[in-house]
Scaffold this motif. Structure first.
Motif, mmCIF file in Angstrom:
data_model
loop_
_atom_site.group_PDB
_atom_site.id
_atom_site.type_symbol
_atom_site.label_atom_id
_atom_site.label_comp_id
_atom_site.label_asym_id
_atom_site.label_seq_id
_atom_site.Cartn_x
_atom_site.Cartn_y
_atom_site.Cartn_z
ATOM 1 N N GLY A 299 0.785 -1.238 0.000
ATOM 2 C CA GLY A 299 0.000 0.000 0.000
ATOM 3 C C GLY A 299 0.810 1.276 0.000
ATOM 4 N N ALA A 300 2.125 1.202 -0.136
ATOM 5 C CA ALA A 300 2.946 2.415 -0.144
ATOM 6 C C ALA A 300 2.672 3.246 -1.395
ATOM 7 C CB ALA A 300 4.427 2.050 -0.081
ATOM 8 N N ASP A 301 2.749 4.555 -1.259
ATOM 9 C CA ASP A 301 2.569 5.465 -2.388
ATOM 10 C C ASP A 301 3.788 5.403 -3.296
ATOM 11 O OD1 ASP A 301 3.062 8.474 -3.486
ATOM 12 O OD2 ASP A 301 0.925 8.038 -3.365
ATOM 13 N N VAL A 302 3.562 5.458 -4.609
ATOM 14 C CA VAL A 302 4.662 5.345 -5.566
ATOM 15 C C VAL A 302 5.665 6.480 -5.394
ATOM 16 C CG1 VAL A 302 3.515 6.599 -7.450
ATOM 17 C CG2 VAL A 302 5.237 4.862 -7.990
ATOM 18 N N ARG A 303 5.211 7.657 -4.969
ATOM 19 C CA ARG A 303 6.129 8.782 -4.761
ATOM 20 C C ARG A 303 7.060 8.524 -3.581
ATOM 21 N NH1 ARG A 303 6.495 12.752 -8.795
ATOM 22 N NH2 ARG A 303 4.465 12.951 -9.798
ATOM 23 N N VAL A 304 6.533 7.864 -2.564
ATOM 24 C CA VAL A 304 7.377 7.508 -1.421
ATOM 25 C C VAL A 304 8.435 6.497 -1.850
ATOM 26 C CG1 VAL A 304 7.400 6.413 0.853
ATOM 27 C CG2 VAL A 304 5.559 8.007 0.244
ATOM 28 N N VAL A 305 8.016 5.500 -2.620
ATOM 29 C CA VAL A 305 8.970 4.498 -3.108
ATOM 30 C C VAL A 305 10.021 5.152 -3.999
ATOM 31 C CG1 VAL A 305 9.202 2.343 -4.404
ATOM 32 C CG2 VAL A 305 7.224 2.690 -2.920
ATOM 33 N N GLN A 306 9.607 6.130 -4.807
ATOM 34 C CA GLN A 306 10.557 6.872 -5.636
ATOM 35 C C GLN A 306 11.646 7.507 -4.783
ATOM 36 O OE1 GLN A 306 8.883 10.342 -7.482
ATOM 37 N NE2 GLN A 306 10.831 11.021 -8.327
ATOM 38 N N GLU A 307 11.255 8.163 -3.699
ATOM 39 C CA GLU A 307 12.232 8.812 -2.820
ATOM 40 C C GLU A 307 13.147 7.789 -2.165
ATOM 41 O OE1 GLU A 307 12.837 12.037 -2.287
ATOM 42 O OE2 GLU A 307 11.371 12.555 -3.816
ATOM 43 N N LEU A 308 12.574 6.674 -1.729
ATOM 44 C CA LEU A 308 13.383 5.656 -1.060
ATOM 45 C C LEU A 308 14.404 5.032 -2.010
ATOM 46 C CD1 LEU A 308 10.594 3.878 1.030
ATOM 47 C CD2 LEU A 308 12.374 5.413 1.891
ATOM 48 N N LEU A 309 14.010 4.838 -3.274
ATOM 49 C CA LEU A 309 14.925 4.253 -4.255
ATOM 50 C C LEU A 309 15.932 5.260 -4.789
ATOM 51 C CD1 LEU A 309 12.428 2.080 -6.355
ATOM 52 C CD2 LEU A 309 14.155 1.238 -4.762
ATOM 53 N N GLY A 310 15.650 6.541 -4.623
ATOM 54 C CA GLY A 310 16.542 7.558 -5.161
ATOM 55 C C GLY A 310 16.384 7.772 -6.648
ATOM 56 N N HIS A 311 15.186 7.482 -7.193
ATOM 57 C CA HIS A 311 14.920 7.715 -8.610
ATOM 58 C C HIS A 311 14.694 9.204 -8.839
ATOM 59 C CE1 HIS A 311 13.399 3.336 -9.402
ATOM 60 N NE2 HIS A 311 14.704 3.447 -9.502
ATOM 61 N N ALA A 312 15.321 9.754 -9.874
ATOM 62 C CA ALA A 312 15.136 11.165 -10.187
ATOM 63 C C ALA A 312 13.755 11.424 -10.764
ATOM 64 C CB ALA A 312 16.217 11.633 -11.170
ATOM 65 N N ASN A 313 13.203 10.433 -11.472
ATOM 66 C CA ASN A 313 11.923 10.607 -12.145
ATOM 67 C C ASN A 313 10.961 9.508 -11.706
ATOM 68 O OD1 ASN A 313 9.793 10.734 -14.133
ATOM 69 N ND2 ASN A 313 11.189 11.886 -15.436
ATOM 70 N N VAL A 314 9.736 9.888 -11.409
ATOM 71 C CA VAL A 314 8.765 8.905 -10.923
ATOM 72 C C VAL A 314 8.422 7.867 -11.986
ATOM 73 C CG1 VAL A 314 6.656 10.159 -11.569
ATOM 74 C CG2 VAL A 314 6.659 8.673 -9.534
ATOM 75 N N THR A 315 8.601 8.194 -13.267
ATOM 76 C CA THR A 315 8.278 7.219 -14.309
ATOM 77 C C THR A 315 9.169 5.988 -14.205
ATOM 78 O OG1 THR A 315 9.735 8.357 -15.870
ATOM 79 C CG2 THR A 315 7.415 8.962 -15.904
ATOM 80 N N THR A 316 10.382 6.152 -13.685
ATOM 81 C CA THR A 316 11.265 5.006 -13.476
ATOM 82 C C THR A 316 10.678 4.069 -12.431
ATOM 83 O OG1 THR A 316 13.136 6.473 -13.927
ATOM 84 C CG2 THR A 316 13.647 4.318 -12.980
ATOM 85 N N THR A 317 10.054 4.642 -11.424
ATOM 86 C CA THR A 317 9.473 3.848 -10.344
ATOM 87 C C THR A 317 8.159 3.205 -10.759
ATOM 88 O OG1 THR A 317 10.368 5.583 -8.909
ATOM 89 C CG2 THR A 317 8.996 3.913 -7.859
ATOM 90 N N GLN A 318 7.438 3.842 -11.672
ATOM 91 C CA GLN A 318 6.088 3.381 -11.992
ATOM 92 C C GLN A 318 6.040 2.002 -12.647
ATOM 93 O OE1 GLN A 318 4.725 6.835 -14.138
ATOM 94 N NE2 GLN A 318 3.465 7.528 -12.428
ATOM 95 N N ILE A 319 7.177 1.531 -13.170
ATOM 96 C CA ILE A 319 7.175 0.183 -13.744
ATOM 97 C C ILE A 319 6.831 -0.853 -12.676
ATOM 98 C CG2 ILE A 319 9.646 -0.244 -13.397
ATOM 99 C CD1 ILE A 319 9.585 -1.725 -16.116
ATOM 100 N N TYR A 320 7.123 -0.549 -11.395
ATOM 101 C CA TYR A 320 6.796 -1.491 -10.323
ATOM 102 C C TYR A 320 5.295 -1.594 -10.114
ATOM 103 C CZ TYR A 320 11.747 -1.416 -9.240
ATOM 104 O OH TYR A 320 13.106 -1.527 -9.314
ATOM 105 N N THR A 321 4.537 -0.556 -10.506
ATOM 106 C CA THR A 321 3.090 -0.643 -10.373
ATOM 107 C C THR A 321 2.528 -1.692 -11.325
ATOM 108 O OG1 THR A 321 2.666 1.108 -11.992
ATOM 109 C CG2 THR A 321 2.953 1.774 -9.698
#
Length: 340
Positions: A299-321
């Protein structure tokens, strides 16, 4: 007429600009340097010695050549070809800004499309098996290996970030380690019974381009690190010889008391994977993928996961969705009486 050395010389200027002005990591710079070396060889075979002599056709045909291996090198995947083109395009953009050319011949050249592959993650049970296998070796090595795997999974950090940790990068370990409420050497099967500590442990990570971030550290990783720092690391420090490379306050040490290398950390995980019957399925980046996937499933927010992973762009993180959506579909198909 310019010297035949002008093309690689200008590329060296661009790489220096990336290192000094942009702060790119040494690994990225080495990759770009290799890509530009292959580009130089391709252009040299065509008689191009100066950046002003290069045409858009040259760039387009270079992309096709490295994709197919027709330039004499190994064929590259779509993602590796895209990385090589990124280096070439960056260099030509730099040449335009520096006034070396009047046109950016690489600007409109597109990389090959790559199939969208979902990151590989392992299940929570498999993570448990991996961690237990890593800590099964008696003595300081087992303490170190367990702490290493726990930290990678708890933070989603890259392997280079974790082996680069120093003791001062860790905060509030002792407070958080007490959360587990479990005796020394016990497993994870029971729930955490202790009341939450006032402060959650944190780890300071330095990622790509020297970008810094602070990531919380859960109680199991904090306990594993505390055990290692108290009972394991001092024994490894004592094994240091006069020929050992100085480790300073580096957290993770090798058997000679020097800093643990990325290659050695990979080997730690590979051994644990073998012991846990996960051979070939787990590497350091698998733990990073699993960290992100399990957070989103929880249930974590994708923006939070972005910050934790250190991704500069949220689109990089969104593949996990996409991974979690696939998980939802599988669960629905298996559980709903009228799903099929």
């Amino acid at each position: 007429m310019t010297s035949p050395r002008s093309l690689p010389a200008e590329q060296a200027s661009w790489l220096a600009h990336l290192r000094i002005e942009r702060g790119l990591s040494a690994n990225t710079l080495r990759s770009y340097e290799r890509d530009l070396g292959r580009y130089d060889a391709f252009l040299g075979a065509r008689g191009r010695a100066d950046v002003a002599e290069v045409s858009r056709t040259d760039v387009t045909e270079f992309v096709a050549a490295i994709r197919e291996g027709s330039d004499g090198g190994n064929p590259l995947s779509a993602s590796s070809t895209a990385r090589a083109l990124a280096a070439v395009r960056g260099f030509h953009r730099f040449a335009l800004l520096e006034g070396l050319v009047g046109e950016d011949v690489a600007a409109e050249v597109s990389p090959p499309s790559a199939p969208r592959r979902l990151p590989k993650a392992v299940t929570r049970d498999e993570i448990e098996r991996l961690i237990e296998a890593a800590g099964s070796t008696p003595g300081p090595i087992g303490l170190r290996d367990r702490a290493l795997v726990e930290t990678l999974y708890a933070t989603g950090a890259r392997i280079s970030e974790v082996v680069g940790l120093v003791v001062d990068d860790l905060a509030d370990l002792a407070d958080t380690a007490g959360l587990t409420g479990r005796p020394e050497g016990s497993g994870r099967s029971g729930p955490e019974r202790a009341a939450p500590a006032q402060r959650l442990a944190q780890v300071h990570l330095v990622g790509k381009g020297d970008k810094e971030r602070i990531v919380p550290l859960g109680s199991y990783a904090a306990r594993a690190l505390e055990d290692y720092l108290v009972s394991g690391r001092p024994a490894l420090v004592a094994a240091r010889t006069r020929t050992t490379r100085a480790a300073g306050h580096t957290v993770f040490l090798n058997t000679r008391g020097g800093p643990l290398s990325r290659q050695s950390a990979w080997a730690v995980i590979a051994r644990a994977a073998d012991s846990a019957d996960l051979t070939g399925r787990v590497g350091p980046h698998t733990l990073r993928h699993s960290f992100a996937t399990h957070l989103l499933e929880g249930g974590a927010d994708v923006r939070v996961v972005q910050e934790l992973l250190g991704h500069a762009n949220v689109t990089t993180t969104q593949i996990y969705t996409l991974v979690t959506a696939a998980h939802l579909r599988e669960t629905y198909a298996a559980a709903h009486p009228r799903a099929r």
